[in-house]
Design a protein around this motif. Sequence first.
Motif, PDB file in Angstrom:
ATOM      1  N   THR A 168       0.803  -1.046  -0.227  1.00  9.61           N
ATOM      2  CA  THR A 168       0.078   0.050   0.102  1.00  9.61           C
ATOM      3  C   THR A 168       0.706   1.082  -0.020  1.00  9.61           C
ATOM      4  OG1 THR A 168      -1.526  -1.246   1.291  1.00  9.61           O
ATOM      5  CG2 THR A 168      -1.845   1.240   1.122  1.00  9.61           C
ATOM      6  N   ALA A 169       1.886   1.345   0.820  1.00 12.53           N
ATOM      7  CA  ALA A 169       2.811   2.404   0.772  1.00 12.53           C
ATOM      8  C   ALA A 169       3.450   2.553  -0.404  1.00 12.53           C
ATOM      9  CB  ALA A 169       3.834   2.366   1.973  1.00 12.53           C
ATOM     10  N   LEU A 170       3.913   1.585  -1.070  1.00 11.02           N
ATOM     11  CA  LEU A 170       4.751   1.511  -2.575  1.00 11.02           C
ATOM     12  C   LEU A 170       3.525   2.008  -3.578  1.00 11.02           C
ATOM     13  CD1 LEU A 170       6.949   1.021  -4.423  1.00 11.02           C
ATOM     14  CD2 LEU A 170       5.726  -1.311  -4.999  1.00 11.02           C
ATOM     15  N   LEU A 171       2.311   1.662  -3.624  1.00  9.00           N
ATOM     16  CA  LEU A 171       1.346   2.125  -4.540  1.00  9.00           C
ATOM     17  C   LEU A 171       1.161   3.579  -4.037  1.00  9.00           C
ATOM     18  CD1 LEU A 171      -1.183  -0.861  -4.528  1.00  9.00           C
ATOM     19  CD2 LEU A 171       0.494  -0.069  -6.317  1.00  9.00           C
ATOM     20  N   TYR A 172       0.901   4.144  -2.786  1.00  9.97           N
ATOM     21  CA  TYR A 172       0.581   5.475  -2.647  1.00  9.97           C
ATOM     22  C   TYR A 172       1.705   6.366  -2.990  1.00  9.97           C
ATOM     23  CZ  TYR A 172       0.789   9.584   0.175  1.00  9.97           C
ATOM     24  OH  TYR A 172       0.738  11.094   0.471  1.00  9.97           O
ATOM     25  N   ILE A 207       0.480  11.323   3.603  1.00  6.47           N
ATOM     26  CA  ILE A 207       1.958  11.284   3.704  1.00  6.47           C
ATOM     27  C   ILE A 207       2.467  10.654   4.920  1.00  6.47           C
ATOM     28  CG2 ILE A 207       4.131  12.692   3.570  1.00  6.47           C
ATOM     29  CD1 ILE A 207       3.170  14.100   1.267  1.00  6.47           C
ATOM     30  N   LEU A 208       1.830  11.347   6.195  1.00  7.47           N
ATOM     31  CA  LEU A 208       2.274  10.958   7.385  1.00  7.47           C
ATOM     32  C   LEU A 208       2.270   9.504   7.680  1.00  7.47           C
ATOM     33  CD1 LEU A 208       0.394  13.771   9.335  1.00  7.47           C
ATOM     34  CD2 LEU A 208       2.883  13.753   8.657  1.00  7.47           C
ATOM     35  N   ILE A 209       1.033   8.639   6.988  1.00  4.81           N
ATOM     36  CA  ILE A 209       0.628   7.487   7.441  1.00  4.81           C
ATOM     37  C   ILE A 209       1.867   6.524   6.639  1.00  4.81           C
ATOM     38  CG2 ILE A 209      -0.952   5.613   7.074  1.00  4.81           C
ATOM     39  CD1 ILE A 209      -3.079   7.761   7.621  1.00  4.81           C
ATOM     40  N   PHE A 210       1.932   6.724   5.421  1.00  6.70           N
ATOM     41  CA  PHE A 210       2.917   5.961   4.326  1.00  6.70           C
ATOM     42  C   PHE A 210       4.308   6.446   4.232  1.00  6.70           C
ATOM     43  CE2 PHE A 210      -1.444   5.234   2.571  1.00  6.70           C
ATOM     44  CZ  PHE A 210      -1.830   3.983   3.296  1.00  6.70           C
ATOM     45  N   ASN A 211       4.532   7.409   5.356  1.00  8.58           N
ATOM     46  CA  ASN A 211       6.141   7.738   5.122  1.00  8.58           C
ATOM     47  C   ASN A 211       6.945   6.547   5.569  1.00  8.58           C
ATOM     48  OD1 ASN A 211       8.749   8.785   6.066  1.00  8.58           O
ATOM     49  ND2 ASN A 211       7.783  10.782   6.758  1.00  8.58           N
TER      50      ASN A 211
END
Length: 116
Positions: free
Chosen positions: A22-26, A53-57
């Motif tokens: 999910t972070a990569l797709l974000y 950005i705060l969650i997927f940093n």
Amino acid sequence: MPSPRAADWFWRPWYAKLYWVTALLYWIGLEIMIAIPYDRINTSVANTVVLLILIFNPITVVAVLGYGFLKAKVACGEWVIVPGPASQRPVMDPYTDPSDPRSGDMHFRHIGVIQD
């Protein structure tokens, strides 16, 4: 109890894989969004993406997934949590404290510039 491996907490669980994907797709979506002209961007979507950005940093991802790893290291006895000292400011006379506005020039006496 054997020492836990970091890969067992950062890569192997299903929730870790889901979080990393999910972070990569974000981040891929964010890079694509940067290429879109500004007048075509939906502002509410852009604002949501900025907040995410705060969650997927990557640092947040490592901190969230590393919590279980930290607990496992402490549980096996390899790491020990030592409480730090209580943080209390030293008691200082407000009239000799240079950061206190009540002191005026009297704080110079505290540091030895003015003698009695």
